[in-house]
Design a protein around this motif. Structure first.
Motif, mmCIF file in Angstrom:
data_model
loop_
_atom_site.group_PDB
_atom_site.id
_atom_site.type_symbol
_atom_site.label_atom_id
_atom_site.label_comp_id
_atom_site.label_asym_id
_atom_site.label_seq_id
_atom_site.Cartn_x
_atom_site.Cartn_y
_atom_site.Cartn_z
ATOM 1 N N MET A 246 0.811 -1.221 0.000
ATOM 2 C CA MET A 246 0.000 0.000 0.000
ATOM 3 C C MET A 246 0.850 1.279 0.000
ATOM 4 S SD MET A 246 -3.228 1.032 0.034
ATOM 5 C CE MET A 246 -4.278 -0.314 0.613
ATOM 6 N N TYR A 250 1.474 3.884 -3.154
ATOM 7 C CA TYR A 250 1.008 5.271 -3.055
ATOM 8 C C TYR A 250 2.145 6.240 -3.426
ATOM 9 C CZ TYR A 250 -1.305 9.356 -0.929
ATOM 10 O OH TYR A 250 -1.887 10.575 -0.708
ATOM 11 N N VAL A 274 -6.180 0.540 -5.089
ATOM 12 C CA VAL A 274 -6.728 1.285 -3.951
ATOM 13 C C VAL A 274 -5.804 2.455 -3.614
ATOM 14 C CG1 VAL A 274 -7.281 1.164 -1.487
ATOM 15 C CG2 VAL A 274 -7.963 -0.704 -3.016
ATOM 16 N N ASN A 278 -6.783 6.410 -3.663
ATOM 17 C CA ASN A 278 -6.556 7.248 -2.489
ATOM 18 C C ASN A 278 -5.710 8.463 -2.849
ATOM 19 O OD1 ASN A 278 -8.035 5.621 -0.824
ATOM 20 N ND2 ASN A 278 -6.270 4.559 0.059
ATOM 21 N N TYR A 281 -7.830 10.972 -4.598
ATOM 22 C CA TYR A 281 -8.704 11.637 -3.612
ATOM 23 C C TYR A 281 -7.916 12.716 -2.878
ATOM 24 C CZ TYR A 281 -11.715 12.095 0.546
ATOM 25 O OH TYR A 281 -12.504 12.571 1.570
ATOM 26 N N ASP A 282 -6.741 12.329 -2.413
ATOM 27 C CA ASP A 282 -5.939 13.248 -1.594
ATOM 28 C C ASP A 282 -5.472 14.461 -2.382
ATOM 29 O OD1 ASP A 282 -6.286 11.416 0.406
ATOM 30 O OD2 ASP A 282 -4.260 10.551 0.250
ATOM 31 N N LEU A 305 -15.666 0.090 -4.476
ATOM 32 C CA LEU A 305 -14.799 1.274 -4.457
ATOM 33 C C LEU A 305 -15.557 2.473 -5.007
ATOM 34 C CD1 LEU A 305 -12.423 -0.175 -3.385
ATOM 35 C CD2 LEU A 305 -11.387 -0.203 -5.647
ATOM 36 N N ARG A 306 -15.032 3.682 -4.705
ATOM 37 C CA ARG A 306 -15.611 4.894 -5.271
ATOM 38 C C ARG A 306 -14.523 5.687 -5.969
ATOM 39 N NH1 ARG A 306 -19.235 2.156 -4.397
ATOM 40 N NH2 ARG A 306 -21.269 2.640 -3.543
ATOM 41 N N VAL B 274 -17.683 0.632 5.401
ATOM 42 C CA VAL B 274 -17.361 0.900 3.998
ATOM 43 C C VAL B 274 -18.639 1.260 3.236
ATOM 44 C CG1 VAL B 274 -16.539 -0.128 1.844
ATOM 45 C CG2 VAL B 274 -15.309 -0.564 3.987
ATOM 46 N N ASN B 278 -19.415 4.782 1.312
ATOM 47 C CA ASN B 278 -19.833 4.778 -0.084
ATOM 48 C C ASN B 278 -21.140 5.538 -0.256
ATOM 49 O OD1 ASN B 278 -17.639 3.352 -0.921
ATOM 50 N ND2 ASN B 278 -18.669 1.365 -1.005
ATOM 51 N N TYR B 281 -20.465 9.197 -0.145
ATOM 52 C CA TYR B 281 -19.844 9.605 -1.407
ATOM 53 C C TYR B 281 -20.912 9.775 -2.491
ATOM 54 C CZ TYR B 281 -16.825 9.228 -5.578
ATOM 55 O OH TYR B 281 -16.190 9.447 -6.769
ATOM 56 N N ASP B 282 -21.776 8.774 -2.565
ATOM 57 C CA ASP B 282 -22.774 8.775 -3.630
ATOM 58 C C ASP B 282 -23.801 9.900 -3.468
ATOM 59 O OD1 ASP B 282 -21.494 6.555 -4.541
ATOM 60 O OD2 ASP B 282 -22.995 5.125 -3.827
ATOM 61 N N SER B 304 -6.618 3.121 5.231
ATOM 62 C CA SER B 304 -6.613 3.035 3.769
ATOM 63 C C SER B 304 -7.935 3.525 3.179
ATOM 64 C CB SER B 304 -6.341 1.603 3.332
ATOM 65 O OG SER B 304 -7.510 0.831 3.433
ATOM 66 N N LEU B 305 -8.863 3.935 4.037
ATOM 67 C CA LEU B 305 -10.125 4.478 3.541
ATOM 68 C C LEU B 305 -10.008 5.992 3.371
ATOM 69 C CD1 LEU B 305 -11.547 1.866 3.560
ATOM 70 C CD2 LEU B 305 -12.699 2.480 5.675
ATOM 71 N N ARG B 306 -10.952 6.558 2.598
ATOM 72 C CA ARG B 306 -11.006 8.011 2.456
ATOM 73 C C ARG B 306 -12.380 8.511 2.813
ATOM 74 N NH1 ARG B 306 -6.478 7.003 2.604
ATOM 75 N NH2 ARG B 306 -4.728 7.855 1.433
#
Lengths: 356, 356
Positions: A246, A250, A274, A278, A281-282, A305-306, B274, B278, B281-282, B304-306
């Motif tokens: 990870m 990144y 992933v 990320n 997003y950041d 995922l989004r 999660v 999501n 986000y949506d 690891s999530l945003r």
DNA sequence: CTGTTAGCGCATTCAC
DNA sequence: GTGAATGCGCTAACAG
């Protein structure tokens, strides 16, 4: 040290010593053979006798020794799943491995087998073989990220049934593997991007110690094939090697996008995918408006995922089923018939758009 | 059907029949005892003899039978990991289980044991016991989401070593479990939110067939404790039951937020977390500006999530190590000393903000 | 229908 | 230092 006794044996003895078929026989006033027959559901036991045995079994809490049965029958009902230690240590993020593991386990269970998890700390053939040879299992499924060609011959020599999750050897006699159609996967992804007018893409591939993981070679060939068909020159620096973890992923993505402006990314590895999302997003990249992304791997994951990820996905359940089927056939000595792998599927979702 | 012969035995025979200690003995002109000594590294073998044996071993490709050794020694070097079939089927998304699985496997391997994956299709005690009793393993680790109190006594009765991942029984003699301090976890999370001026929160807890998963009761108590200390009334509908799957979670969150406007969510389950992210986000919710979120579970995943998630995390590696330690102690008959669980940790990241 | 016999592969006595 | 004998728990072949 005195201890309370019961039936003439100490409590500890009763507790420790599990009753054997012999004890049951004695209690039921029959011979062990008869007990064995009852336990194995033989029909040639008089109902009365059967009941006497069953009663004895119950009152003694007798459970047949699995090890003795294994020993006698020569079969364990166990399939060894051999993976590198790294696989396990990255399990949390490695959705590809999770999917395989799940499918393998469910299939094995449905066939009456259990999965024994084995790891080799080093990824070389010697280590794998040493782990395998001292283990009880009727056969082994070997998930190795690197090319362990000599392992096949060592196992062959030792008469140990095995199946690989990819083709390691060029020897036409080595047929004990299940592959995926990685050339097609790379081709599909690249063709789709080219159709969307993306030519300046990067193909991010996992690497171990700088070496591209074997199936990626095929995927790369697929990409080149697509470029060839479109008559667009493929540049070698379209290929970007990234270690699969990870953090490293990144950072590597960051470094890449600081200096270059590709319009699309193909990412061969779930963790890196992933990490890339990320990063976007950041740093305020919009996917797919600013950059398109195609992933390779389990469809379920990419849907969660989004944005929902466009991906090339293999039917892991199918392939894992084939692995187990092939291994069981080997174990039973049934001749193997090789089948061509199922084609991967391009699942178009929200992470790809036309390059204007 | 003729076949090519070699050393008087057919190729198939050579291929199938693995050499035994007997064959080695014969070839090395010693007795099986001596071979056994050599294989087990006994020092009382003359170097010359040892070498002769070693040569024979090598030329025959002899590998000692693991089943015979198990049978003889009564130990398998295997630890059974028993989980519900649902656990496996949701493996891809269930980071909590992945973390436990990884930690357990690594610890077991480091202790020289391997993990055998066992699943019970039904979550009741009978099914679990039936799976367990016919399996070879020196002991069992039982990961069950529901309260299987009677399973403990069945295993006890059968003299099978086991450890649970939570406390099922109220019987003070049942001490074979490792728990986490869930009351503290609920308390910490709620207190932190209350400190941020959130009072209208929802605590989303996993449920199976409408029943709250056992450890959630403790977490709920912790939340109530925090509300009590702040003198703020806790309403029962702050608790929201959600089945743990991705789709259902997503829909349930949607439904919840259509009708209610809490300022913060505590989510007891990784998958649901999660799903919630999501959903936000949506539907354009900003976290934490529009709503704060606290998760429970592996820190690695939540990082690891945003956005990076504020979470209450347990030291899974530590707890899993304890599980294996305790099981090995039971197997070896060493008396168990109960230790209080390690406190969970509140990791403050980017998903929580003060309520204005 | 049930008992007797034998042996799976190995490690551990006990002799020599 | 090495060999011979024994048995772990179970099942299968053969008698009866």
């Amino acid at each position: 040290m005195a201890s309370i006794t019961f039936d003439g044996t100490s409590w500890e003895e009763r507790k420790i010593k599990k009753p054997t078929i012999h004890d049951v026989a004695e209690k039921a006033k029959v011979t062990p053979s008869t007990v064995s027959r009852v336990m194995n559901g033989s029909s040639l036991v008089k109902p009365i006798t059967r009941q006497r045995v069953l009663d004895a079994v119950k009152s003694l809490g007798y459970i047949p020794s699995k090890t003795a049965r294994m020993f006698k029958s020569g079969k364990s009902g166990i399939l060894g799943l051999v993976v590198s230690a790294q696989h396990i240590s990255e399990l949390i993020f490695n959705a590809g491995f999770q999917a395989i593991f799940k499918a393998l386990t469910e299939k094995a269970h449905s066939e009456g087998y259990n999965i024994l998890i084995l790891t080799s700390s080093d990824p070389d053939s010697e280590s794998f073989f040493n782990v395998i040879k001292n283990q009880v299992a009727d056969g082994f499924i070997i998930l190795s990220p690197s090319n362990n060609e000599s392992l096949a011959s060592m196992l062959e020599e030792a008469g140990i049934p095995y199946v690989f999750n990819m083709k390691y050897s060029n020897n036409p006699e080595d047929i004990y593997y299940i592959t995926s159609d990685d050339l097609e996967a790379g081709y599909m992804a690249a063709k789709y991007l080219l159709d969307l007018n993306h030519t300046d893409i990067r193909f991010i591939v996992g690497s171990i110690k700088g070496n591209v993981i074997s199936f990626n070679h095929e995927r790369i060939n697929g990409v080149k094939k697509a470029y060839g068909e479109y008559g667009i020159p493929f540049k070698d620096d379209y290929i970007v090697r990234v270690p699969g973890q990870m953090e490293e992923s990144y950072n590597r993505i960051h470094q890449l996008l600081q200096t270059q402006k590709p319009t699309a990314l193909m990412i061969s590895n779930e963790v890196t995918t992933v990490a890339a999302l990320n990063y976007f997003y950041d740093y305020g990249y919009r996917v797919p408006q600013d950059i398109s992304v195609i992933g390779f791997g389990p469809s379920d994951l990419y849907r969660s995922l989004r944005p929902n990820l466009t991906s090339v996905s293999f039917d892991i359940t199918h392939a894992s089923g084939k692995i187990v089927d092939m291994l069981l056939q080997r174990i039973e000595g049934i001749p193997i018939k090789l089948e061509p792998p199922k084609k991967p599927e391009l699942i178009i979702r929200d992470s790809t758009a036309r390059n204007i």
